[in-house]
Design a protein around this motif. Structure first.
Motif, PDB file in Angstrom:
ATOM      1  N   ASP A   1       9.982 -21.767 -24.873  1.00 17.80           N
ATOM      2  CA  ASP A   1      10.731 -21.617 -23.622  1.00 17.80           C
ATOM      3  C   ASP A   1      11.383 -20.251 -23.511  1.00 17.80           C
ATOM      4  OD1 ASP A   1      12.697 -21.777 -25.507  1.00 17.80           O
ATOM      5  OD2 ASP A   1      13.865 -23.343 -24.478  1.00 17.80           O
ATOM      6  N   GLY A   2      10.914 -19.277 -24.313  1.00 20.97           N
ATOM      7  CA  GLY A   2      11.531 -17.958 -24.306  1.00 20.97           C
ATOM      8  C   GLY A   2      11.181 -17.135 -23.086  1.00 20.97           C
ATOM      9  N   GLU A   3      11.911 -16.035 -22.926  1.00 20.81           N
ATOM     10  CA  GLU A   3      11.668 -15.135 -21.804  1.00 20.81           C
ATOM     11  C   GLU A   3      10.324 -14.431 -21.957  1.00 20.81           C
ATOM     12  OE1 GLU A   3      14.762 -12.416 -19.879  1.00 20.81           O
ATOM     13  OE2 GLU A   3      13.534 -10.988 -21.028  1.00 20.81           O
ATOM     14  N   ILE A   4       9.643 -14.204 -20.822  1.00 20.05           N
ATOM     15  CA  ILE A   4       8.365 -13.503 -20.794  1.00 20.05           C
ATOM     16  C   ILE A   4       8.540 -12.237 -19.958  1.00 20.05           C
ATOM     17  CG2 ILE A   4       5.932 -13.600 -20.158  1.00 20.05           C
ATOM     18  CD1 ILE A   4       6.155 -16.674 -20.353  1.00 20.05           C
ATOM     19  N   ALA A   5       8.395 -11.092 -20.591  1.00 20.48           N
ATOM     20  CA  ALA A   5       8.464  -9.831 -19.841  1.00 20.48           C
ATOM     21  C   ALA A   5       7.163  -9.624 -19.089  1.00 20.48           C
ATOM     22  CB  ALA A   5       8.716  -8.677 -20.792  1.00 20.48           C
ATOM     23  N   VAL A   6       7.248  -9.138 -17.872  1.00 20.11           N
ATOM     24  CA  VAL A   6       6.069  -8.908 -17.030  1.00 20.11           C
ATOM     25  C   VAL A   6       5.978  -7.419 -16.716  1.00 20.11           C
ATOM     26  CG1 VAL A   6       4.891  -9.475 -14.883  1.00 20.11           C
ATOM     27  CG2 VAL A   6       6.257 -11.222 -16.048  1.00 20.11           C
ATOM     28  N   ALA A   7       4.803  -6.829 -16.988  1.00 21.00           N
ATOM     29  CA  ALA A   7       4.595  -5.397 -16.754  1.00 21.00           C
ATOM     30  C   ALA A   7       3.337  -5.182 -15.944  1.00 21.00           C
ATOM     31  CB  ALA A   7       4.504  -4.649 -18.085  1.00 21.00           C
ATOM     32  N   VAL A   8       3.268  -4.032 -15.283  1.00 24.01           N
ATOM     33  CA  VAL A   8       2.115  -3.675 -14.459  1.00 24.01           C
ATOM     34  C   VAL A   8       1.094  -2.936 -15.325  1.00 24.01           C
ATOM     35  CG1 VAL A   8       1.321  -2.420 -12.427  1.00 24.01           C
ATOM     36  CG2 VAL A   8       3.569  -3.519 -12.416  1.00 24.01           C
ATOM     37  N   VAL A   9      -0.136  -3.432 -15.332  1.00 23.15           N
ATOM     38  CA  VAL A   9      -1.229  -2.746 -16.015  1.00 23.15           C
ATOM     39  C   VAL A   9      -1.925  -1.783 -15.063  1.00 23.15           C
ATOM     40  CG1 VAL A   9      -3.444  -3.046 -17.200  1.00 23.15           C
ATOM     41  CG2 VAL A   9      -1.574  -4.657 -17.606  1.00 23.15           C
ATOM     42  N   SER A  10      -2.158  -2.223 -13.835  1.00 23.78           N
ATOM     43  CA  SER A  10      -2.854  -1.386 -12.854  1.00 23.78           C
ATOM     44  C   SER A  10      -2.433  -1.794 -11.455  1.00 23.78           C
ATOM     45  CB  SER A  10      -4.378  -1.527 -13.009  1.00 23.78           C
ATOM     46  OG  SER A  10      -5.064  -0.796 -12.016  1.00 23.78           O
ATOM     47  N   ALA A  11      -2.284  -0.798 -10.586  1.00 24.91           N
ATOM     48  CA  ALA A  11      -1.969  -1.032  -9.185  1.00 24.91           C
ATOM     49  C   ALA A  11      -2.610   0.080  -8.364  1.00 24.91           C
ATOM     50  CB  ALA A  11      -0.460  -1.067  -8.959  1.00 24.91           C
ATOM     51  N   PRO A  12      -2.855  -0.157  -7.065  1.00 21.73           N
ATOM     52  CA  PRO A  12      -3.477   0.882  -6.237  1.00 21.73           C
ATOM     53  C   PRO A  12      -2.597   2.123  -6.134  1.00 21.73           C
ATOM     54  CG  PRO A  12      -3.611  -1.267  -5.177  1.00 21.73           C
ATOM     55  CD  PRO A  12      -2.685  -1.422  -6.346  1.00 21.73           C
ATOM     56  N   GLN A  13      -3.257   3.242  -5.885  1.00 24.10           N
ATOM     57  CA  GLN A  13      -2.531   4.486  -5.674  1.00 24.10           C
ATOM     58  C   GLN A  13      -1.560   4.323  -4.511  1.00 24.10           C
ATOM     59  OE1 GLN A  13      -3.141   7.378  -7.565  1.00 24.10           O
ATOM     60  NE2 GLN A  13      -1.308   8.196  -6.606  1.00 24.10           N
ATOM     61  N   GLY A  14      -0.284   4.668  -4.740  1.00 22.08           N
ATOM     62  CA  GLY A  14       0.715   4.569  -3.685  1.00 22.08           C
ATOM     63  C   GLY A  14       1.414   3.228  -3.620  1.00 22.08           C
ATOM     64  N   VAL A  15       1.010   2.267  -4.460  1.00 22.93           N
ATOM     65  CA  VAL A  15       1.624   0.936  -4.450  1.00 22.93           C
ATOM     66  C   VAL A  15       2.551   0.803  -5.653  1.00 22.93           C
ATOM     67  CG1 VAL A  15       1.198  -1.545  -4.684  1.00 22.93           C
ATOM     68  CG2 VAL A  15      -0.239  -0.162  -3.182  1.00 22.93           C
TER      69      VAL A  15
ATOM     70  N   THR B   1       5.494  -2.834  -2.743  1.00 22.29           N
ATOM     71  CA  THR B   1       5.809  -1.887  -1.683  1.00 22.29           C
ATOM     72  C   THR B   1       4.806  -0.748  -1.702  1.00 22.29           C
ATOM     73  OG1 THR B   1       7.336  -0.720  -3.152  1.00 22.29           O
ATOM     74  CG2 THR B   1       8.270  -2.424  -1.724  1.00 22.29           C
ATOM     75  N   GLY B   2       4.783   0.009  -0.610  1.00 19.28           N
ATOM     76  CA  GLY B   2       3.812   1.096  -0.484  1.00 19.28           C
ATOM     77  C   GLY B   2       2.562   0.583   0.199  1.00 19.28           C
ATOM     78  N   GLY B   3       1.438   1.181  -0.122  1.00 18.71           N
ATOM     79  CA  GLY B   3       0.205   0.717   0.497  1.00 18.71           C
ATOM     80  C   GLY B   3      -0.943   1.617   0.130  1.00 18.71           C
ATOM     81  N   PRO B   4      -2.176   1.171   0.453  1.00 18.19           N
ATOM     82  CA  PRO B   4      -2.562  -0.052   1.158  1.00 18.19           C
ATOM     83  C   PRO B   4      -2.800  -1.202   0.191  1.00 18.19           C
ATOM     84  CG  PRO B   4      -4.479   1.329   0.855  1.00 18.19           C
ATOM     85  CD  PRO B   4      -3.310   2.086   0.260  1.00 18.19           C
ATOM     86  N   ALA B   5      -3.399  -2.308   0.721  1.00 26.23           N
ATOM     87  CA  ALA B   5      -3.702  -3.471  -0.102  1.00 26.23           C
ATOM     88  C   ALA B   5      -4.723  -3.114  -1.170  1.00 26.23           C
ATOM     89  CB  ALA B   5      -4.222  -4.617   0.774  1.00 26.23           C
ATOM     90  N   GLY B   6      -4.626  -3.816  -2.310  1.00 29.74           N
ATOM     91  CA  GLY B   6      -5.576  -3.559  -3.382  1.00 29.74           C
ATOM     92  C   GLY B   6      -5.313  -4.441  -4.575  1.00 29.74           C
TER      93      GLY B   6
ATOM     94  N   VAL C   1      -5.491  -9.554  -5.378  1.00 28.99           N
ATOM     95  CA  VAL C   1      -5.254  -8.600  -4.298  1.00 28.99           C
ATOM     96  C   VAL C   1      -3.818  -8.736  -3.802  1.00 28.99           C
ATOM     97  CG1 VAL C   1      -5.857  -7.955  -1.938  1.00 28.99           C
ATOM     98  CG2 VAL C   1      -7.647  -8.495  -3.586  1.00 28.99           C
ATOM     99  N   ALA C   2      -3.112  -7.622  -3.813  1.00 32.31           N
ATOM    100  CA  ALA C   2      -1.726  -7.599  -3.345  1.00 32.31           C
ATOM    101  C   ALA C   2      -1.654  -6.859  -2.013  1.00 32.31           C
ATOM    102  CB  ALA C   2      -0.831  -6.924  -4.374  1.00 32.31           C
ATOM    103  N   THR C   3      -0.935  -7.443  -1.060  1.00 30.57           N
ATOM    104  CA  THR C   3      -0.723  -6.808   0.239  1.00 30.57           C
ATOM    105  C   THR C   3       0.730  -6.376   0.343  1.00 30.57           C
ATOM    106  OG1 THR C   3      -2.402  -8.224   1.250  1.00 30.57           O
ATOM    107  CG2 THR C   3      -0.867  -7.104   2.740  1.00 30.57           C
ATOM    108  N   PRO C   4       1.005  -5.068   0.380  1.00 26.91           N
ATOM    109  CA  PRO C   4       2.399  -4.600   0.475  1.00 26.91           C
ATOM    110  C   PRO C   4       3.062  -5.065   1.760  1.00 26.91           C
ATOM    111  CG  PRO C   4       0.929  -2.837  -0.204  1.00 26.91           C
ATOM    112  CD  PRO C   4       0.054  -3.957   0.257  1.00 26.91           C
ATOM    113  N   ALA C   5       4.380  -5.068   1.725  1.00 28.51           N
ATOM    114  CA  ALA C   5       5.142  -5.458   2.906  1.00 28.51           C
ATOM    115  C   ALA C   5       4.880  -4.481   4.043  1.00 28.51           C
ATOM    116  CB  ALA C   5       6.635  -5.502   2.578  1.00 28.51           C
ATOM    117  N   GLU C   6       4.853  -4.996   5.255  1.00 31.93           N
ATOM    118  CA  GLU C   6       4.612  -4.155   6.422  1.00 31.93           C
ATOM    119  C   GLU C   6       5.848  -3.323   6.741  1.00 31.93           C
ATOM    120  OE1 GLU C   6       3.455  -6.674   9.585  1.00 31.93           O
ATOM    121  OE2 GLU C   6       1.622  -7.378   8.601  1.00 31.93           O
ATOM    122  N   GLY C   7       5.564  -2.157   7.286  1.00 26.94           N
ATOM    123  CA  GLY C   7       6.618  -1.334   7.826  1.00 26.94           C
ATOM    124  C   GLY C   7       7.397  -0.539   6.882  1.00 26.94           C
TER     125      GLY C   7
END
Length: 645
Positions: free
Chosen positions: A578-592, A611-616, A639-645
């Motif tokens: 039941d321990g804490e799990i750290a979450v890290a980003v391995v890869s994301a689109p350019q600008g996201v 945040t950022g964009g576009p989707a990827g 596939v992640a879609t960044p928030a609009e605006g």
């Protein structure tokens, strides 16, 4: 539907063009739980026999199997592995991996031989203490610093024996030499010395015919008397051929061909049939063998996608040039002094053509200069001798014929001096590479494999579909859009799959000029790690990837998209964790930017803001400490879609 599978479907069916991941994505290391295999480079098994060895390395507890390019039965007990090699296993250098309940290891060399194996004794450091050897045999030895190993080999008058050391070809740092001495006088035999034998990538081989009954002393050592724990070698002794290369050097995919050999004694050897009807790799192997005798060491035959031929003499000048189709290839030889070879090809206005020679890549010692002449004999292109490969390109200004002229850079000739020439349009194409050659996932689960890099050639800019292949228990696919050069592939394991290693391949397909083109991902860095210092590692080894089917880890991770701008990260925990799990980003689109929160103690979900964009596609990894051990789990891409605006 399981969250991992849902993520795969979303990734495969996303409507918008996927954005390029940040360049370059961080090459993932092997999982924290995965084993590392450090088994000696001279590990070998006789075909049709069994062998027991103690795997060396780290995190080797709870082994579940061994993976080789052929069926390999393995049992484990008390820290040892007993393997059984089928009688039809191909002789040669292969790779082996060990899988545990927690992952699959790196690849290490595994040799399959038909000769009985003899272990070197540690008291053979002088001629007087030479180790007696049976004939035939293969000795598993190790060079020590400032020392030589000596072996006594008996022979009858008129008997011919070959002495061959495999060292560098196994990934060992040894640069071996072989020296023969008279068994009675202990004096060195004139001209019975081998170092850097042509075609053996600094390994050594020589052949000796006994003038009378007696024996020879075989000296094996490093050329500069280096040695140590990693300086392993295999000394093969027997009446078998010692050829340099196959000839012809290539066969067209989907066809069979009669292949002979080049090098010492090759003229007396019968040709063998090489069948590329079902070939899906870059190379096949041909074994030189006298009728009723032992086989020599196999030599590679390249598999080509285009018509292949053999040079026809005389073609020493442009007027007698052999016709060569475009695209097409030809195997040729500088057979006599001052031999020059000429080949006639047709060029079309504006279509770039490339003439490429393979020599070192197919174990030939030949150094070739390539020149292209127009119809008037004027030179329009030539290869650069300072570069590693002999290649030149030219673009015809008008339709017409050209002559590709080949000559030896060192003016050498003879049966060893063979090469392969291909002329092809420099057409749009692509290659696939992957930094890490293995991945782990539990049955019914998945992970992200990659990043797979798409190298686009000669203007190709279309999408490439990447598909997981290699075993029916594995699946996953993703499309790399035209604007992208890297992607992680979802790697899913069928529920109920037994833990252990599985062969993995990543197939890329694209439509180019109306035709389907297929390429497979290769891991150049991984194969160099398995065969360090070897100029030309086995071509097929680079495409041999592996998936480790593992026991359910303390937690699994799945990522699913929520409303635009959010991802939900879900952990499935094993009982007692039941321990804490750290979450890290391995890869994301350019600008996201993905702001991933940890999954708290006892919790099963956490949100990640996008945040950022576009989707990827986004790849996330979870890490945690369980029972004082570090565990890491990579989720399948989503596939992640960044928030609009």
């Amino acid at each position: 539907m399981p969250r991992v599978a849902a993520g795969l479907l979303l990734l495969a069916s996303a409507a918008p063009a996927l954005a390029q991941p940040k360049t370059p994505p961080a090459p993932p290391a092997a999982s924290l739980q995965a084993p590392t295999l450090a088994t000696p480079a001279n590990l070998g098994v006789r075909r049709g026999a069994s062998a027991t060895f103690a795997p060396a390395g780290t995190k080797l507890d709870a082994p579940t199997g061994l993976l080789a390019p052929f069926p390999l039965a393995a049992t484990f007990a008390g820290g040892t592995a007993t393997v059984v090699v089928p009688a039809d296993a191909p002789v040669g250098v292969h790779t082996v991996r060990l899988a545990t309940a927690a992952g699959v290891s790196n690849a290490r060399p595994l040799v399959v031989d038909e000769l009985p194996e003899v272990a070197e004794v540690e008291t053979n450091r002088t001629k007087d203490a030479a180790q007696e050897l049976p004939v035939p045999c293969v000795v598993t030895g190790r060079a020590d610093g400032e020392a030589a190993d000596y072996f006594r080999v008996p022979g009858k008058a008129g008997q011919t024996l070959t002495f061959e050391v495999l060292g560098r070809r196994l990934g060992s740092p040894i640069d071996p030499i072989v020296v023969l001495h008279d068994g009675k006088t202990k004096r060195e035999l004139v001209d019975r010395y081998a170092d850097d034998t042509p075609g053996l990538q600094t390994d050594a081989r020589l052949t000796h015919t006994f003038a009378a009954d007696g024996s020879v002393l075989v000296e094996v050592r490093d050329t500069t008397y280096r040695g140590g724990p990693d300086f392993f070698y295999r000394l093969r002794v027997g009446d078998f051929p010692g050829v340099t290369t196959a000839f012809p050097l290539a066969v067209q995919r989907g066809k069979s061909a009669s292949v002979g050999f080049s090098g010492p004694g090759a003229d007396a050897l019968p040709a063998v049939t090489v069948n590329a009807a079902d070939a899906n790799g870059p190379v096949l192997y041909a074994t030189p063998k006298r009728p009723g005798g032992l086989g020599g060491w196999p030599v590679p035959v390249r598999v080509s996608d285009f018509p292949e031929g053999v040079e026809q003499e005389p073609n020493d000048d442009p007027a007698h040039a052999n016709a060569l189709p475009v695209p097409g290839g030809v195997s040729a030889r500088f057979a006599a002094p001052n031999d020059r070879d000429h080949f006639r090809v047709a060029g079309k206005k504006g279509q770039k053509l490339a003439a490429t020679v393979l020599a070192f890549e197919v174990n030939a010692p030949t150094e070739v200069l390539v020149r292209v002449l127009d119809a008037k004999g004027a030179e329009v292109a030539r290869s650069d001798p300072a570069k590693a490969s002999a290649r030149c390109e030219w673009t015809p200004a008008a339709d017409g014929e050209f002559v590709v002229a080949c000559e030896h850079l060192n003016y050498l000739s003879g049966p060893n001096e063979v090469y392969h020439l291909s002329v092809r349009p420099a057409a749009p194409d692509f290659e696939l590479g992957v930094a890490l050659d293995r991945a782990d996932a539990p049955p019914g689960g998945g992970t992200a494999f990659g990043p797979v890099t798409v190298t686009r050639l000669n203007g190709f800019a279309g999408p490439v579909e990447l598909t997981v292949a290699g075993d029916s228990a594995l699946s996953g696919s993703v499309t790399v859009p035209a604007a992208a050069t890297t992607a992680f592939v979802p790697l899913l394991v069928k529920a109920g799959t037994k833990p252990g290693p599985l062969p993995l391949r990543v197939r890329g397909t694209a439509k180019i000029d109306g035709a389907d083109v297929t390429r497979f991902a290769a891991s150049a860095d991984a194969v160099k790690g398995a065969f360090p210092g070897l100029p030309n590692p086995p071509a097929e080894a680079a495409a041999s990837l592996a998936a480790g089917v593992v026991d359910k880890p303390p937690f699994t991770l799945a990522v699913s998209p929520g409303k635009p701008g959010t991802l939900t990260v879900t952990a499935t925990r094993a009982a007692g964790f039941d321990g804490e799990i750290a979450v890290a980003v391995v890869s994301a689109p350019q600008g996201v930017t993905v702001a991933a929160k940890p999954i708290g103690k006892g919790a099963t979900t956490a949100d990640a803001a996008v945040t950022g964009g576009p989707a990827g596609p986004v790849v996330l990894k979870g890490t945690a400490k369980v029972d004082k051990q570090d565990f890491a789990v990579t989720a399948a891409p989503v596939v992640a879609t960044p928030a609009e605006g």
